[in-house]
Design a protein around this motif. Structure first.
Motif, PDB file in Angstrom:
ATOM      1  N   SER A  58       0.810  -1.221   0.000  1.00 43.78           N
ATOM      2  CA  SER A  58       0.000   0.000   0.000  1.00 43.78           C
ATOM      3  C   SER A  58       0.846   1.275   0.000  1.00 43.78           C
ATOM      4  N   VAL A  59       2.164   1.153  -0.178  1.00 40.65           N
ATOM      5  CA  VAL A  59       3.055   2.310  -0.066  1.00 40.65           C
ATOM      6  C   VAL A  59       2.750   3.384  -1.108  1.00 40.65           C
ATOM      7  N   VAL A  60       2.381   3.008  -2.303  1.00 40.50           N
ATOM      8  CA  VAL A  60       2.128   4.010  -3.349  1.00 40.50           C
ATOM      9  C   VAL A  60       0.926   4.875  -2.977  1.00 40.50           C
ATOM     10  N   ALA A  61      -0.157   4.258  -2.556  1.00 37.07           N
ATOM     11  CA  ALA A  61      -1.340   5.023  -2.165  1.00 37.07           C
ATOM     12  C   ALA A  61      -1.039   5.930  -0.974  1.00 37.07           C
ATOM     13  N   ARG A  62      -0.306   5.391   0.007  1.00 39.52           N
ATOM     14  CA  ARG A  62       0.048   6.197   1.181  1.00 39.52           C
ATOM     15  C   ARG A  62       0.998   7.320   0.806  1.00 39.52           C
ATOM     16  N   TYR A  63       1.923   7.042  -0.124  1.00 39.15           N
ATOM     17  CA  TYR A  63       2.853   8.086  -0.579  1.00 39.15           C
ATOM     18  C   TYR A  63       2.091   9.229  -1.243  1.00 39.15           C
ATOM     19  N   LEU A  64       1.190   8.896  -2.138  1.00 38.72           N
ATOM     20  CA  LEU A  64       0.428   9.936  -2.830  1.00 38.72           C
ATOM     21  C   LEU A  64      -0.396  10.771  -1.854  1.00 38.72           C
ATOM     22  N   ARG A  65      -1.003  10.121  -0.869  1.00 37.85           N
ATOM     23  CA  ARG A  65      -1.755  10.860   0.155  1.00 37.85           C
ATOM     24  C   ARG A  65      -0.845  11.779   0.956  1.00 37.85           C
ATOM     25  N   THR A  66       0.321  11.265   1.357  1.00 37.04           N
ATOM     26  CA  THR A  66       1.265  12.047   2.168  1.00 37.04           C
ATOM     27  C   THR A  66       1.755  13.267   1.401  1.00 37.04           C
ATOM     28  N   VAL A  67       2.131  13.076   0.149  1.00 38.20           N
ATOM     29  CA  VAL A  67       2.616  14.190  -0.664  1.00 38.20           C
ATOM     30  C   VAL A  67       1.512  15.217  -0.876  1.00 38.20           C
TER      31      VAL A  67
END
Length: 97
Positions: A77-86
């Motif tokens: 799930s790192v990509v989805a979490r990365y996009l949310r964080t950015v």
């Protein structure tokens, strides 16, 4: 002994594995700062692979990824979490058409 007129060494594109002459390759710095050349070794990409790269600044990218990896969530799930964080930290970047 005579030297060859062709002194252009070959490099291998790390993205696709094709071997190309250095003069036909594009210089790539994984840290996003190719102008600061002190103590760096560059990689060289072929033109098609270089054209597919995102050329936006990567300031803070590694810090965000390390922070996300430390969280107790599945790595998938790192990509989805990365996009949310950015999106939460910065203004969204609009891609040019």
């Amino acid at each position: 002994m005579w030297f060859s007129r062709n002194r252009d060494r070959s490099v291998v594109c790390p993205a696709c594995g094709s071997e190309i002459s250095r003069s036909r390759a594009r210089e790539y710095d994984k840290y996003g700062d190719r102008w600061n050349r002190a103590d760096k070794r560059f990689e060289y990409l072929c033109k098609p692979c270089y054209g597919e790269l995102c050329h936006y600044p990567r300031d803070g990218l590694e810090d965000v990824l390390v922070e996300l990896e430390a969280e107790p969530y599945p790595w998938e799930s790192v990509v989805a979490r990365y996009l949310r964080t950015v999106a939460e930290r910065d203004e969204p970047i609009e891609e040019e058409s």
